[in-house]
Design a protein around this motif. Structure first.
Motif, PDB file in Angstrom:
ATOM      1  N   UNK A  62      73.782 104.755 -37.081  1.00 32.85           N
ATOM      2  CA  UNK A  62      74.864 103.797 -36.818  1.00 32.85           C
ATOM      3  C   UNK A  62      75.630 103.473 -38.094  1.00 32.85           C
ATOM      4  N   UNK A  63      74.921 103.293 -39.192  1.00 38.54           N
ATOM      5  CA  UNK A  63      75.593 103.016 -40.469  1.00 38.54           C
ATOM      6  C   UNK A  63      76.366 104.233 -40.969  1.00 38.54           C
ATOM      7  N   UNK A  64      75.885 105.431 -40.673  1.00 40.01           N
ATOM      8  CA  UNK A  64      76.567 106.647 -41.125  1.00 40.01           C
ATOM      9  C   UNK A  64      77.861 106.910 -40.373  1.00 40.01           C
ATOM     10  N   UNK A  65      78.102 106.223 -39.282  1.00 41.41           N
ATOM     11  CA  UNK A  65      79.312 106.439 -38.485  1.00 41.41           C
ATOM     12  C   UNK A  65      80.566 105.869 -39.150  1.00 41.41           C
ATOM     13  N   UNK A  66      80.405 105.011 -40.174  1.00 41.21           N
ATOM     14  CA  UNK A  66      81.554 104.510 -40.929  1.00 41.21           C
ATOM     15  C   UNK A  66      82.258 103.309 -40.315  1.00 41.21           C
ATOM     16  N   UNK A  67      81.636 102.633 -39.388  1.00 38.84           N
ATOM     17  CA  UNK A  67      82.242 101.435 -38.797  1.00 38.84           C
ATOM     18  C   UNK A  67      81.997 100.261 -39.742  1.00 38.84           C
ATOM     19  N   UNK A 165      72.554 111.407 -30.703  1.00 34.22           N
ATOM     20  CA  UNK A 165      72.251 112.222 -31.883  1.00 34.22           C
ATOM     21  C   UNK A 165      70.804 112.042 -32.298  1.00 34.22           C
ATOM     22  N   UNK A 166      70.322 110.795 -32.301  1.00 29.90           N
ATOM     23  CA  UNK A 166      68.927 110.548 -32.674  1.00 29.90           C
ATOM     24  C   UNK A 166      67.995 111.199 -31.658  1.00 29.90           C
ATOM     25  N   UNK A 167      68.312 111.071 -30.370  1.00 27.92           N
ATOM     26  CA  UNK A 167      67.485 111.711 -29.334  1.00 27.92           C
ATOM     27  C   UNK A 167      67.472 113.222 -29.536  1.00 27.92           C
ATOM     28  N   UNK A 168      68.646 113.809 -29.746  1.00 26.96           N
ATOM     29  CA  UNK A 168      68.718 115.256 -29.959  1.00 26.96           C
ATOM     30  C   UNK A 168      67.904 115.682 -31.179  1.00 26.96           C
ATOM     31  N   UNK A 169      68.010 114.920 -32.266  1.00 20.99           N
ATOM     32  CA  UNK A 169      67.271 115.265 -33.488  1.00 20.99           C
ATOM     33  C   UNK A 169      65.761 115.216 -33.264  1.00 20.99           C
ATOM     34  N   UNK A 170      65.266 114.157 -32.627  1.00 18.08           N
ATOM     35  CA  UNK A 170      63.801 114.044 -32.478  1.00 18.08           C
ATOM     36  C   UNK A 170      63.260 114.997 -31.422  1.00 18.08           C
ATOM     37  N   UNK A 171      64.032 115.278 -30.374  1.00  9.27           N
ATOM     38  CA  UNK A 171      63.536 116.219 -29.361  1.00  9.27           C
ATOM     39  C   UNK A 171      63.605 117.656 -29.865  1.00  9.27           C
ATOM     40  N   UNK A 172      64.633 117.993 -30.640  1.00  9.63           N
ATOM     41  CA  UNK A 172      64.722 119.342 -31.216  1.00  9.63           C
ATOM     42  C   UNK A 172      63.560 119.613 -32.166  1.00  9.63           C
ATOM     43  N   UNK A 173      63.182 118.600 -32.949  1.00  8.09           N
ATOM     44  CA  UNK A 173      62.066 118.767 -33.878  1.00  8.09           C
ATOM     45  C   UNK A 173      60.758 119.037 -33.138  1.00  8.09           C
ATOM     46  N   UNK A 174      60.614 118.465 -31.944  1.00  9.32           N
ATOM     47  CA  UNK A 174      59.373 118.615 -31.177  1.00  9.32           C
ATOM     48  C   UNK A 174      59.460 119.752 -30.154  1.00  9.32           C
ATOM     49  N   UNK A 175      60.623 120.421 -30.077  1.00  5.87           N
ATOM     50  CA  UNK A 175      60.777 121.522 -29.146  1.00  5.87           C
ATOM     51  C   UNK A 175      60.905 121.085 -27.693  1.00  5.87           C
ATOM     52  N   UNK A 176      61.401 119.884 -27.475  1.00  8.12           N
ATOM     53  CA  UNK A 176      61.598 119.346 -26.119  1.00  8.12           C
ATOM     54  C   UNK A 176      63.009 119.709 -25.652  1.00  8.12           C
ATOM     55  N   UNK A 177      63.139 119.983 -24.357  1.00  7.49           N
ATOM     56  CA  UNK A 177      64.427 120.328 -23.755  1.00  7.49           C
ATOM     57  C   UNK A 177      65.442 119.195 -23.969  1.00  7.49           C
ATOM     58  N   UNK A 178      66.663 119.570 -24.310  1.00 11.91           N
ATOM     59  CA  UNK A 178      67.739 118.599 -24.537  1.00 11.91           C
ATOM     60  C   UNK A 178      68.130 117.916 -23.228  1.00 11.91           C
TER      61      UNK A 178
END
Length: 194
Positions: A62-67, A165-178
């Motif tokens: 959220x902080x990296x989004x620049x708002x 994005x956070x969901x995609x990052x943590x599921x990709x690391x664990x090999x879980x379907x997007x």
């Protein structure tokens, strides 16, 4: 001198009564100030993850989004009545918008949800409660502008993309379907309807 103390005491009591009345009214009407704009949820099956770690990653995203002028904090909300247990949520506040995110283990999976709330002003609430003309008067004094609709949509899109994005990052690391496209879409409510 005694007369001055007498007036200070009297005015102090009036001020104390006014403060108590304000706090009681704020407590009673606090839920009326907020309108639900949109929500979203998903359950990631056969997935175990720490709620606090999810919140930590989401804060960074959220902080990296620049708002600018966004306030992000953990809050404890009651699960039910005043005597029920608390649950920790991550709250992102920007302008009159409040975005509450829940991340928790559930069964064999990990559940994530969010609610976007729009906070009305006390003036808007009071005007809208005037019998017969309140709704009309509130629409005239507090019109729904393209700016209000656009800022609600922008903040919802910004926060939803951070969660995804956070969901995609943590599921990709664990090999879980997007998540599928249908699982990524929020549910909108017409918050500006009066």
């Amino acid at each position: 001198m005694n007369e001055v103390l007498y007036y200070i005491t009297i005015y102090g009591m009036y001020l104390l009564y006014a403060l108590i009345l304000f706090l009681v009214l704020k407590f009673i009407f606090s839920s009326l100030f907020k309108n639900y704009h949109s929500n979203w949820n998903t359950l990631i099956d056969d997935f175990n993850f720490s709620s606090q770690e999810f919140y930590k990653l989401l804060k960074v995203e959220l902080h990296n989004q620049g708002i600018t002028r966004i306030k992000i904090q953990n809050v404890s909300l009651k699960e039910g009545n005043a005597f029920s247990s608390n649950r920790t949520y991550l709250r992102a506040t920007w302008k009159e918008y409040q975005y509450d995110i829940c991340a928790a283990p559930f069964g064999n999976g990990f559940f994530i949800s969010w609610w976007l709330l729009y906070k009305n002003s006390i003036g808007q609430l009071l005007v809208s409660k005037i019998p017969f003309v309140g709704g009309w008067l509130a629409r005239k004094l507090y019109p729904v502008t393209y700016y209000k609709v656009d800022t609600a949509s922008m903040f919802m899109t910004y926060a939803q993309s951070a969660v995804l994005k956070v969901i995609d990052d943590i599921t990709n690391q664990k090999g879980i379907r997007a998540l599928s496209e249908a699982q990524r879409k929020p549910i909108l409510n017409d918050i500006f309807k009066r």
